[in-house]
Design a protein around this motif. Sequence first.
Motif, PDB file in Angstrom:
ATOM      1  N   MET A   1      -4.719  14.914   6.202  1.00 32.72           N
ATOM      2  CA  MET A   1      -5.284  13.911   6.209  1.00 32.72           C
ATOM      3  C   MET A   1      -3.399  13.556   4.780  1.00 32.72           C
TER       4      MET A   1
ATOM      5  N   ARG B   1      -0.835  -3.720   1.516  1.00 32.95           N
ATOM      6  CA  ARG B   1      -0.412  -2.379   1.585  1.00 32.95           C
ATOM      7  C   ARG B   1      -0.678  -2.540   3.650  1.00 32.95           C
ATOM      8  N   ALA B   2      -1.062  -3.419   3.842  1.00 31.90           N
ATOM      9  CA  ALA B   2      -1.685  -3.102   5.363  1.00 31.90           C
ATOM     10  C   ALA B   2      -0.262  -3.391   6.256  1.00 31.90           C
TER      11      ALA B   2
ATOM     12  N   LEU C   1       1.337   0.220   6.079  1.00 30.72           N
ATOM     13  CA  LEU C   1       1.157   1.465   7.005  1.00 30.72           C
ATOM     14  C   LEU C   1       1.865   0.043   8.890  1.00 30.72           C
ATOM     15  N   THR C   2       1.600  -1.295   9.232  1.00 29.31           N
ATOM     16  CA  THR C   2       1.427  -1.209  10.551  1.00 29.31           C
ATOM     17  C   THR C   2       3.374  -1.126  10.274  1.00 29.31           C
TER      18      THR C   2
ATOM     19  N   ARG D   1       3.666   3.020  11.605  1.00 30.23           N
ATOM     20  CA  ARG D   1       2.628   3.130  13.037  1.00 30.23           C
ATOM     21  C   ARG D   1       3.667   2.364  14.193  1.00 30.23           C
TER      22      ARG D   1
ATOM     23  N   ALA E   1      -1.159   8.016  13.441  1.00 30.86           N
ATOM     24  CA  ALA E   1      -2.028   8.038  12.253  1.00 30.86           C
ATOM     25  C   ALA E   1      -2.376   8.208  10.473  1.00 30.86           C
TER      26      ALA E   1
ATOM     27  N   TYR F   1      -2.691   6.646   7.594  1.00 29.43           N
ATOM     28  CA  TYR F   1      -3.534   6.206   6.709  1.00 29.43           C
ATOM     29  C   TYR F   1      -3.157   6.563   4.948  1.00 29.43           C
ATOM     30  N   LEU F   2      -3.766   5.619   4.996  1.00 29.11           N
ATOM     31  CA  LEU F   2      -3.819   5.277   2.430  1.00 29.11           C
ATOM     32  C   LEU F   2      -5.358   5.422   2.231  1.00 29.11           C
ATOM     33  N   ARG F   3      -5.468   6.407   2.449  1.00 29.20           N
ATOM     34  CA  ARG F   3      -7.008   6.551   1.186  1.00 29.20           C
ATOM     35  C   ARG F   3      -6.923   7.266   0.279  1.00 29.20           C
TER      36      ARG F   3
END
Length: 112
Positions: A1, A40-41, A44-45, A48, A54, A56-58
């Motif tokens: 991650m 944020r979405a 990340l898009t 991608r 792969a 992801y931001l957690r």
Amino acid sequence: MAAGGFCKLPNGTVVVALNLPRPPAAGCGSMRVLVHAQNRARALTRLRNLGLRAVYLRGNAAPPSPDEITAVLHHPDGLIWRTAPDNAVSGGPEPAQELWHPIRMLRRSAAA
């Protein structure tokens, strides 16, 4: 991650920072990627859509520093990267800081 984080700006946009492994064609180690987007979405898009499926931001463990925010805001694409500093190595003089690169350079070196 991947380690990463985000910072919400006063105008409502966000800057997302992620530490990702470098593609094998671009060298070894990891890289720090900065993305400026509406939320944020969308940030990340954008990654991608460039082939980093792969991502992801957690959490918010490694948010962007003020210098990183300034760098990505002054770049016309709003998407930049550089080699992530190796924080495990200590002692000796501080190495010269690498400049930020547009994401086009990473894609170009991976294609070659």
